[in-house]
Design an enzyme around this catalytic site. Structure first.
Site, short mmCIF file in Angstrom:
data_model
loop_
_atom_site.label_atom_id
_atom_site.label_comp_id
_atom_site.label_asym_id
_atom_site.label_seq_id
_atom_site.Cartn_x
_atom_site.Cartn_y
_atom_site.Cartn_z
N HIS A 180 5.42 5.63 11.86
CA HIS A 180 4.81 5.49 10.38
C HIS A 180 3.93 6.68 10.42
O HIS A 180 2.65 6.52 10.42
CB HIS A 180 3.95 4.20 10.25
CG HIS A 180 3.59 3.53 8.91
ND1 HIS A 180 3.72 4.62 7.80
CD2 HIS A 180 3.33 2.61 8.39
CE1 HIS A 180 3.56 3.92 6.62
NE2 HIS A 180 3.22 2.58 6.77
N ARG A 205 11.51 4.17 3.41
CA ARG A 205 11.04 2.99 4.26
C ARG A 205 12.22 2.40 4.53
O ARG A 205 12.98 1.96 3.75
CB ARG A 205 10.05 2.10 3.87
CG ARG A 205 9.77 0.90 4.71
CD ARG A 205 8.47 0.17 4.22
NE ARG A 205 7.39 0.63 4.53
CZ ARG A 205 6.06 0.27 4.73
NH1 ARG A 205 5.81 -1.13 4.41
NH2 ARG A 205 5.01 1.01 5.06
N ARG A 219 0.63 -1.21 -0.04
CA ARG A 219 0.14 -0.21 0.15
C ARG A 219 0.86 1.27 -0.05
O ARG A 219 0.82 2.13 -0.92
CB ARG A 219 -1.01 0.20 1.17
CG ARG A 219 -2.19 -0.80 1.21
CD ARG A 219 -2.52 -1.29 2.67
NE ARG A 219 -1.37 -2.32 2.94
CZ ARG A 219 -1.50 -3.47 2.43
NH1 ARG A 219 -2.49 -3.86 1.91
NH2 ARG A 219 -0.66 -4.54 2.71
N THR A 220 1.64 1.52 0.81
CA THR A 220 2.50 2.76 1.01
C THR A 220 3.32 3.05 -0.13
O THR A 220 3.09 3.87 -0.67
CB THR A 220 3.30 2.68 2.29
OG1 THR A 220 2.45 2.13 3.56
CG2 THR A 220 4.04 3.95 2.72
C1 NCD Z 1 2.13 -1.56 8.20
C2 NCD Z 1 3.63 -1.11 8.42
O1 NCD Z 1 4.45 -1.28 7.46
O2 NCD Z 1 4.00 -0.86 9.41
N1 NCD Z 1 1.90 -1.52 6.91
C3 NCD Z 1 1.50 -0.43 6.33
O3 NCD Z 1 2.25 0.57 5.83
N2 NCD Z 1 0.05 -0.39 5.92
C4 NCD Z 1 1.56 -2.48 9.12
C5 NCD Z 1 2.24 -4.05 8.93
O4 NCD Z 1 3.13 -4.28 8.23
O5 NCD Z 1 1.77 -4.66 9.79
#
Ligand code: NCD
Length: 317
Positions: free
Chosen positions: A142, A114, A60-61
């Site tokens: 996050h 990230r 998603r991100t």
């Molecule tokens: C989360 C993350 O990367 O912290 N995912 C996200 O970006 N929606 C949650 C996860 O990995 O559980």
């Protein structure tokens, strides 16, 4: 108000001390939603160059930042999802050197990062001459996820105040609950957080202390049932396999909680069921049809929030 994000990095939610800054972003996100629904692309990022560097997996991100840039007319996007496996990090290059290199090779105006280390984005911001957006750092932060979570709660409930929220699952390793709880403490009045986890996966003590200092009411337990009927939000997270010392340790706690249609029967009809995703087995797919399940709406809101943030930082609004 003047654009509070202009040319600034977003490393931690703790930078967002003014509720007006959040309001500013949410208003812009509302406009971005209208625009995307009418399929009208913008021009805000037409002349900007962006680098998206992901050292950890993402669905998603990564895609929503990439799509957000394109919806804003960006044509110079260097999106690298495999930095952990394919960059010179493997040869022992330091993060500051990688960041300085990317600034030169890409001529980036903004870097979205990230990384598995808690302080990676601070380190990157120190090395860089351009803003850094934290797209997930270690177990710690996050911020863009917290913003889209907050935006979703606001849209659904109309207000952030007088909120009773359950945060469930791996509260020790998960970064989303940390950023979201801190952001709630900064922006909402009268917040009660029920942290529900196995005893081994409790939220860090320093987080609890910090939230209490800000006036947030905290309860901790391992049982969901007691708190479920009074909750406005049930925010579920996965048990974070990648941070466990062994598969065996992980398997002991995997499946600690499972939200099913039967669980939802015990919740209020007004409650919303959230999850940052990805889910593994903690929310039964039969819950997806329940109107209270909003996790895919969260994903879409992420596109609007990230569009709003990119446009604000690069100052083209
Ligand atoms: C989360 C993350 O990367 O912290 N995912 C996200 O970006 N929606 C949650 C996860 O990995 O559980």
């Amino acid at each position: 108000m003047a654009n509070p994000f202009f040319r600034k990095s977003l490393i931690s939610v703790e930078q967002l001390t003014h509720p007006q800054a959040i309001e500013f972003l949410f208003k812009l996100a509302d406009q971005m939603e209208k625009r995307v629904k009418r399929k009208i692309a913008g021009q805000e990022l037409k002349d900007s160059t962006l680098a998206i560097l992901f050292f950890q997996p993402s669905t998603r991100t990564f895609t929503s930042f990439s799509a957000a840039a394109q919806w804003l007319g960006n044509q110079r996007l260097i999106a690298l999802p495999g930095m952990g496996a394919y960059s010179s990090t493997i040869k022992g290059e330091s993060l500051p050197d990688t960041i300085k290199t990317i600034e030169q090779t890409v001529s980036a105006d903004l870097i979205i990062l990230r990384h598995p280390d808690d302080n990676s984005c601070q380190i990157a911001a120190h090395a860089a001459h351009v803003p850094i957006i934290n797209a997930g750092s270690g177990k710690k932060e996050h911020p863009t996820q917290a913003l889209l979570d907050l935006y979703t709660i606001k849209k659904k409930r109309k207000t952030l105040d007088h909120l009773k929220i359950i945060m469930l699952g791996d509260l020790r390793n998960g970064r989303t609950i940390k950023s979201l709880s801190k952001l709630l403490a900064l922006t909402a009045k009268d917040v009660e957080i029920f942290f529900i986890s196995p005893p081994q996966l409790r939220a860090p003590r320093h987080l609890i202390r910090q939230l209490k200092k800000k006036g947030v009411k905290i309860r901790e337990d391992k049982h969901l049932e007691t708190f479920l009927p009074q909750a406005d939000v049930l925010y579920v997270t996965r048990i974070q396999k990648e941070w466990f010392p062994s598969q065996e340790e992980y398997l002991k706690l995997k499946g600690s909680y499972k939200i099913t249609p039967a669980t939802l029967k015990k919740a209020s009809s007004q409650m919303i069921l959230m999850h940052p995703l990805p889910r593994v087995d903690e929310i039964d797919i039969r819950c997806d049809h329940d109107p209270r399940a909003v996790y895919f709406e969260q994903v879409r809101n992420g596109l609007y929030i990230r569009m709003a943030l990119l446009a604000s930082i690069l100052g083209k609004i």
